[in-house]
Scaffold this active site. Structure first.
Site, mmCIF file in Angstrom:
data_model
loop_
_atom_site.group_PDB
_atom_site.id
_atom_site.type_symbol
_atom_site.label_atom_id
_atom_site.label_comp_id
_atom_site.label_asym_id
_atom_site.label_seq_id
_atom_site.Cartn_x
_atom_site.Cartn_y
_atom_site.Cartn_z
ATOM 1 N N SER A 136 -32.058 69.289 31.022
ATOM 2 C CA SER A 136 -30.619 69.079 31.212
ATOM 3 C C SER A 136 -29.757 69.957 30.323
ATOM 4 O O SER A 136 -28.594 70.198 30.645
ATOM 5 C CB SER A 136 -30.273 67.613 30.959
ATOM 6 O OG SER A 136 -30.670 67.227 29.652
ATOM 7 N N HIS A 148 -26.099 66.462 25.072
ATOM 8 C CA HIS A 148 -25.632 67.319 26.161
ATOM 9 C C HIS A 148 -24.305 67.993 25.824
ATOM 10 O O HIS A 148 -23.442 67.411 25.161
ATOM 11 C CB HIS A 148 -25.496 66.501 27.447
ATOM 12 C CG HIS A 148 -26.790 65.895 27.882
ATOM 13 N ND1 HIS A 148 -27.130 64.595 27.615
ATOM 14 C CD2 HIS A 148 -27.849 66.435 28.545
ATOM 15 C CE1 HIS A 148 -28.335 64.339 28.098
ATOM 16 N NE2 HIS A 148 -28.792 65.453 28.661
ATOM 17 N N GLU A 180 -19.789 59.387 24.124
ATOM 18 C CA GLU A 180 -20.323 59.943 22.881
ATOM 19 C C GLU A 180 -21.777 60.314 23.126
ATOM 20 O O GLU A 180 -22.641 59.443 23.188
ATOM 21 C CB GLU A 180 -20.206 58.935 21.727
ATOM 22 C CG GLU A 180 -18.770 58.601 21.366
ATOM 23 C CD GLU A 180 -18.667 57.628 20.204
ATOM 24 O OE1 GLU A 180 -19.734 57.242 19.669
ATOM 25 O OE2 GLU A 180 -17.539 57.261 19.841
#
Length: 369
Positions: free
Chosen positions: A155, A339, A335
């Site tokens: 990701s 990422h 939060e």
């Protein structure tokens, strides 16, 4: 217009010879195969100059233009400018792949920018934005033999979906730093480890497309730590074994593998130093690079330096840290210390490009903007 070339003249004047006219009323429909999607607020101006491509333009504020094309690699040439006003234009290829960032032109100045995209799903969707965006003309040409840079990862690398904006992977931003000679083929996918990426057939899909002299960048580790059977690998054994399959497979096909250590998560100790949450996985990548003679981009080391330089508070601007109401897609706030938001992904992509230059990865280093 042929099966491998498409040419569009944007505005309201007469179309230039060999071009298709695209006006504010040109809406996409499958039967047409091109046009603006949705119901964007688009203006057009005809400045009355003799040059057919430069005399008129479209002001595509937050607009998307779609062209149906076969899947594959393409080079795009965009003409951007205005005879009487300055312009400021950003162009992305959906989903959120940055191609041109804040291009500015002065009154009477026209810039032809050439960029590259990889079409998937049978189309190219160009998204325009900026303080004063302009588009005069667009040419699309198939480029099946162009150098491709394949990305295999998780990701932190992938093209994040549009409904997650400003979520972004660094691979999503990479094209803005490289010339049109390089096609970014971002095959990274959220939640995948070096093991599950193979198990799902994603590496096989890369093998079907990769060519001799292409590059394969490999960054895993975040999800290799997860305890489930589908993803977990042991850094001393199976993690290296899986990564070796990427390296060997690329070399068997005449391509160039490059190992990348995982970007650090944003976790600080009380003394302001960054905590290492990857541990032996970083060591394993470094050892494997040395054992196999594979180039290594030590992104863990680079992001550690960057985050410690910024500190616990300023580093939040790189990650998905948003207050209530700050991000439209996360109205309740968020939060996230793993990422990146778009500006963070841009910073990390810049680090990757700096390492390409430092390692002199030829000919990739030659194509840095």
């Amino acid at each position: 217009m042929t099966a491998s070339s498409w040419k569009f003249d944007f505005g309201v004047g007469e179309a230039a010879a060999g071009y298709i006219k695209a006006t504010p009323a040109s809406r996409y429909h499958p039967s047409v195969g091109c046009g603006f999607t949705g119901e964007p607020d688009i203006a057009a101006r005809d400045r009355g100059e003799p040059d057919a491509l430069r005399r008129d333009l479209i002001i595509p504020a937050d607009a998307e233009f779609r062209v149906d094309v076969p899947d594959g690699s393409y080079q795009l040439s965009l003409l951007i400018g205005d005879w009487i006003l300055p312009s400021h234009t950003t162009v992305k290829a959906a989903p959120g792949r940055l191609l041109i960032s804040g291009l500015r032109t002065s009154p009477g100045q026209f810039v032809r920018e050439t960029v590259s995209v990889r079409a998937k799903g049978g189309c190219i969707r160009l998204q325009f934005s900026g303080q004063a965006p302009r588009i005069n003309a667009l040419e699309i040409n198939a480029a099946p033999h162009a150098l491709a840079l394949f990305l295999a990862g998780d990701s932190t690398v992938t093209d994040q979906p549009e409904d997650g904006y400003p979520y972004a992977g660094w691979g999503q931003m990479l094209a803005a730093f490289l010339k049109h000679d390089v096609i970014i083929a971002n095959e990274a996918m959220s939640g995948r480890s070096s093991k599950s990426f193979i198990g799902e057939g994603r590496l096989d899909a890369i093998w079907e497309a990769i060519k001799p002299n292409d590059f394969l960048f490999i960054q895993f580790g975040h999800n290799d730590q997860k305890p489930d059977e589908e993803r977990f690998t042991d850094p001393a054994t199976t993690y290296k074994e899986h990564l070796l399959r990427y390296i060997d497979g690329a070399r068997e096909r005449g391509a160039h593998p490059v190992l990348i250590t995982s970007v650090h998560r944003r976790y600080f100790a009380e003394d302001g130093t960054l905590q290492d949450t990857h541990g032996a996985y970083l060591t394993a990548v470094r050892e494997l690079a040395a054992e196999t003679g594979t180039p290594l981009i030590d992104l863990a080391a680079r992001t550690k330096s960057l985050l410690e330089e910024l500190g616990p508070d300023n580093s939040k601007q790189l990650f998905m840290w948003g207050a209530r109401g700050e991000f439209a897609n996360f109205p309740g706030g968020i939060e996230d210390n793993t990422h990146f938001q778009e500006q963070g992904a841009i910073r990390i992509a810049r680090l990757v490009v700096e390492e390409i230059r430092a390692l002199d990865l030829w000919p990739l280093a030659m194509y840095i903007r």
